[in-house]
Scaffold this motif. Structure first.
Motif, PDB file in Angstrom:
ATOM      1  N   ARG A 190       0.820  -1.200   0.002  1.00 19.89           N
ATOM      2  CA  ARG A 190      -0.056  -0.079   0.061  1.00 19.89           C
ATOM      3  C   ARG A 190       1.002   1.234   0.063  1.00 19.89           C
ATOM      4  O   ARG A 190       0.421   2.472  -0.635  1.00 19.89           O
ATOM      5  N   LEU A 191       1.942   1.061   0.687  1.00 19.46           N
ATOM      6  CA  LEU A 191       3.048   2.243   0.823  1.00 19.46           C
ATOM      7  C   LEU A 191       3.540   2.544  -0.773  1.00 19.46           C
ATOM      8  O   LEU A 191       3.534   3.841  -1.211  1.00 19.46           O
ATOM      9  N   ARG A 249       6.478  10.204   6.694  1.00 18.05           N
ATOM     10  CA  ARG A 249       7.634   9.801   7.664  1.00 18.05           C
ATOM     11  C   ARG A 249       7.974   8.212   7.355  1.00 18.05           C
ATOM     12  O   ARG A 249       9.158   7.847   7.403  1.00 18.05           O
ATOM     13  N   VAL A 250       6.924   7.408   7.074  1.00 16.89           N
ATOM     14  CA  VAL A 250       6.977   5.998   7.067  1.00 16.89           C
ATOM     15  C   VAL A 250       7.699   5.959   5.595  1.00 16.89           C
ATOM     16  O   VAL A 250       8.803   4.911   5.749  1.00 16.89           O
ATOM     17  N   TYR A 251       7.386   6.450   4.753  1.00 15.34           N
ATOM     18  CA  TYR A 251       8.210   6.266   3.199  1.00 15.34           C
ATOM     19  C   TYR A 251       9.435   6.617   3.517  1.00 15.34           C
ATOM     20  O   TYR A 251      10.464   5.740   3.016  1.00 15.34           O
ATOM     21  N   GLY A 252       9.819   7.659   4.011  1.00 13.86           N
ATOM     22  CA  GLY A 252      11.181   7.808   4.206  1.00 13.86           C
ATOM     23  C   GLY A 252      11.994   6.870   4.798  1.00 13.86           C
ATOM     24  O   GLY A 252      13.396   6.912   4.718  1.00 13.86           O
ATOM     25  N   ILE A 253      11.400   6.539   5.876  1.00 15.15           N
ATOM     26  CA  ILE A 253      12.038   5.499   6.765  1.00 15.15           C
ATOM     27  C   ILE A 253      12.298   4.115   5.715  1.00 15.15           C
ATOM     28  O   ILE A 253      13.180   3.442   5.572  1.00 15.15           O
ATOM     29  N   VAL A 254      11.169   3.664   5.382  1.00 22.08           N
ATOM     30  CA  VAL A 254      11.171   2.354   4.624  1.00 22.08           C
ATOM     31  C   VAL A 254      11.978   2.172   3.346  1.00 22.08           C
ATOM     32  O   VAL A 254      12.592   1.394   2.820  1.00 22.08           O
ATOM     33  N   MET A 257       4.582 -29.504   3.794  1.00 20.21           N
ATOM     34  CA  MET A 257       5.799 -28.780   3.637  1.00 20.21           C
ATOM     35  C   MET A 257       5.712 -27.821   2.253  1.00 20.21           C
ATOM     36  O   MET A 257       6.014 -26.676   2.432  1.00 20.21           O
ATOM     37  N   PHE A 258       5.077 -28.294   1.164  1.00 20.18           N
ATOM     38  CA  PHE A 258       4.775 -27.496   0.050  1.00 20.18           C
ATOM     39  C   PHE A 258       4.030 -26.473   0.153  1.00 20.18           C
ATOM     40  O   PHE A 258       4.339 -25.151  -0.336  1.00 20.18           O
ATOM     41  N   ILE A 259       2.950 -26.684   0.865  1.00 26.73           N
ATOM     42  CA  ILE A 259       2.032 -25.305   1.267  1.00 26.73           C
ATOM     43  C   ILE A 259       3.012 -24.179   2.089  1.00 26.73           C
ATOM     44  O   ILE A 259       2.870 -23.062   1.916  1.00 26.73           O
ATOM     45  N   CYS A 260       3.306 -24.872   3.379  1.00 23.93           N
ATOM     46  CA  CYS A 260       4.054 -23.699   4.276  1.00 23.93           C
ATOM     47  C   CYS A 260       5.063 -23.045   3.658  1.00 23.93           C
ATOM     48  O   CYS A 260       5.212 -21.794   3.643  1.00 23.93           O
ATOM     49  N   TYR A 261       6.182 -23.947   3.118  1.00 18.56           N
ATOM     50  CA  TYR A 261       7.362 -23.385   2.349  1.00 18.56           C
ATOM     51  C   TYR A 261       6.974 -22.569   1.262  1.00 18.56           C
ATOM     52  O   TYR A 261       7.476 -21.380   1.032  1.00 18.56           O
ATOM     53  N   GLY A 262       6.052 -22.909   0.572  1.00 19.68           N
ATOM     54  CA  GLY A 262       5.235 -22.117  -0.635  1.00 19.68           C
ATOM     55  C   GLY A 262       4.958 -21.001  -0.134  1.00 19.68           C
ATOM     56  O   GLY A 262       5.447 -20.002  -1.154  1.00 19.68           O
ATOM     57  N   VAL A 263       3.884 -20.853   0.783  1.00 22.09           N
ATOM     58  CA  VAL A 263       3.406 -19.451   1.260  1.00 22.09           C
ATOM     59  C   VAL A 263       4.619 -18.419   1.383  1.00 22.09           C
ATOM     60  O   VAL A 263       4.776 -17.426   1.256  1.00 22.09           O
ATOM     61  N   ALA A 264       5.665 -18.981   2.294  1.00 19.31           N
ATOM     62  CA  ALA A 264       6.858 -18.404   2.810  1.00 19.31           C
ATOM     63  C   ALA A 264       7.486 -17.928   1.700  1.00 19.31           C
ATOM     64  O   ALA A 264       8.087 -16.521   1.438  1.00 19.31           O
ATOM     65  N   GLY A 265       7.846 -18.747   0.476  1.00 18.46           N
ATOM     66  CA  GLY A 265       8.677 -18.349  -0.365  1.00 18.46           C
ATOM     67  C   GLY A 265       8.010 -17.224  -1.346  1.00 18.46           C
ATOM     68  O   GLY A 265       8.798 -16.216  -1.838  1.00 18.46           O
ATOM     69  N   LEU A 266       6.553 -17.251  -1.533  1.00 16.42           N
ATOM     70  CA  LEU A 266       5.988 -16.456  -2.415  1.00 16.42           C
ATOM     71  C   LEU A 266       5.769 -15.232  -1.498  1.00 16.42           C
ATOM     72  O   LEU A 266       6.227 -14.017  -2.329  1.00 16.42           O
ATOM     73  N   GLY A 267       5.848 -15.153  -0.180  1.00 17.51           N
ATOM     74  CA  GLY A 267       5.943 -14.013   0.618  1.00 17.51           C
ATOM     75  C   GLY A 267       7.166 -13.245   0.325  1.00 17.51           C
ATOM     76  O   GLY A 267       7.317 -12.231   0.372  1.00 17.51           O
ATOM     77  N   THR A 268       8.206 -14.068   0.271  1.00 17.37           N
ATOM     78  CA  THR A 268       9.379 -13.454   0.395  1.00 17.37           C
ATOM     79  C   THR A 268       9.773 -12.826  -0.912  1.00 17.37           C
ATOM     80  O   THR A 268      10.202 -11.561  -1.084  1.00 17.37           O
ATOM     81  N   VAL A 269       9.281 -13.596  -2.121  1.00 17.47           N
ATOM     82  CA  VAL A 269       9.306 -12.858  -3.477  1.00 17.47           C
ATOM     83  C   VAL A 269       8.673 -11.528  -3.376  1.00 17.47           C
ATOM     84  O   VAL A 269       9.236 -10.380  -4.056  1.00 17.47           O
ATOM     85  N   LEU A 270       7.434 -11.571  -2.781  1.00 17.22           N
ATOM     86  CA  LEU A 270       6.531 -10.253  -2.920  1.00 17.22           C
ATOM     87  C   LEU A 270       7.292  -9.394  -2.230  1.00 17.22           C
ATOM     88  O   LEU A 270       7.083  -8.161  -2.538  1.00 17.22           O
ATOM     89  N   ALA A 271       7.580  -9.681  -0.919  1.00 21.69           N
ATOM     90  CA  ALA A 271       8.478  -8.766  -0.257  1.00 21.69           C
ATOM     91  C   ALA A 271       9.405  -7.968  -0.824  1.00 21.69           C
ATOM     92  O   ALA A 271       9.491  -6.610  -0.886  1.00 21.69           O
ATOM     93  N   LEU A 303       9.266  -3.984  -2.089  1.00 25.51           N
ATOM     94  CA  LEU A 303      10.045  -3.092  -1.632  1.00 25.51           C
ATOM     95  C   LEU A 303      11.076  -2.646  -2.799  1.00 25.51           C
ATOM     96  O   LEU A 303      11.616  -1.233  -2.538  1.00 25.51           O
ATOM     97  N   LEU A 304      11.155  -3.266  -3.748  1.00 27.68           N
ATOM     98  CA  LEU A 304      12.150  -2.778  -4.938  1.00 27.68           C
ATOM     99  C   LEU A 304      11.353  -1.713  -5.855  1.00 27.68           C
ATOM    100  O   LEU A 304      11.759  -0.862  -6.266  1.00 27.68           O
ATOM    101  N   LEU A 305       9.930  -1.845  -5.564  1.00 31.99           N
ATOM    102  CA  LEU A 305       9.118  -0.949  -6.319  1.00 31.99           C
ATOM    103  C   LEU A 305       8.831   0.380  -5.685  1.00 31.99           C
ATOM    104  O   LEU A 305       8.303   1.258  -6.353  1.00 31.99           O
TER     105      LEU A 305
END
Lengths: 130, 115
Positions: free
Chosen positions: A47-48, B49-54, B94-108, B112-114
């Motif tokens: 959202r940011l 402020r939040v944008y400046g920090i993040v 394992m597929f579901i748990c690590y899959g969700v974590a992997g997807l979240g890692t990629v999305l993060a 953050l790059l965008l």
């Protein structure tokens, strides 16, 4: 010829039989809320990236009554996670100085002290404008 | 010798458990409760402020690491707890748990790059 290994059937509710099993399950369940917190951060960053209005809408949702309930539950379970995690540190990483084992309460106490300092610093920095 | 993903995942689980134990309570109080309860002013969490920090390079890096270890901590512990509940299809879990974590890692990383 070998038979497949025998797996003793265990009812899924085994952990309800004793208080310490229930506490164990609560400890394990904290991870769902750590995951939920990560999801909140993930949505927040998204959202940011969408700009000012999107971020303000994100905060408004987070601060709505339902959002506050979710936040309070996350904080509560996160505190349970912190306490149970720190209480296990002497078992997870026993510390030796020379040939003497550092007493568990020093390791646990050190972590609690660090936790207080970290929390105070986060709250202090967050309030930088007020 | 067979390679195992265990040391890597367990390392992320332990790192995530420790980092989240120190930071999540205070962080979630700041983000979710402090303003409605009047502990902080809304200006403290203003977009600028939040944008400046993040969006600062260090902010992006730290937040990426923090989200990643939080997700993998949750994923690994969920996997072992599902096993504890007597559900023994570890491959799917394992597929579901690590899959969700992997997807979240990629999305993060992407979000953050965008930024």
């Amino acid at each position: 010829m070998t038979n497949p290994p025998y797996i003793r059937p265990i009812p899924a509710s085994w952990w309800l039989r004793q208080g310490r099993y229930v506490r164990y399950m609560i400890r394990e369940a904290t991870c769902l809320f750590i995951g939920l917190h990560a999801l909140v951060l993930l949505v927040g960053v998204y959202r940011l990236s969408q700009g000012r209005d999107a971020f303000d809408a994100f905060l408004a949702a987070l601060w709505s009554p339902a959002g506050q309930v979710m936040g309070a539950v996350i904080v509560l379970m996160a505190v349970v996670h912190s306490v149970t995690w720190f209480n296990l540190t002497p078992k997870a990483m026993p510390l030796w100085i020379g040939d003497r084992k550092v007493p568990g309460w020093i390791i646990v106490g050190g972590h609690y002290g660090g936790w207080i300092v970290v929390s105070a610093v986060v709250l202090f920095l967050a309030g930088g404008l007020s | 010798m067979a390679r195992s993903n265990k040391p890597i995942v367990w390392g992320l689980f332990a790192a995530g458990g420790t980092v989240t134990a120190f930071f999540v309570p205070a962080l979630m109080v700041v983000l979710g409760l402090a303003v409605p309860f009047g502990l902080l002013s809304p200006n403290d969490l203003s977009f600028d402020r939040v944008y400046g920090i993040v969006a600062h390079p260090l902010g992006r890096l730290i937040l990426f690491g923090f989200i990643t270890v939080s997700l993998w901590h949750a994923a690994h512990r969920t996997r072992t707890t599902v096993h504890d509940l007597g559900i023994s299809n570890d491959g799917i879990t394992m597929f579901i748990c690590y899959g969700v974590a992997g997807l979240g890692t990629v999305l993060a990383a992407v979000f953050l790059l965008l930024l």
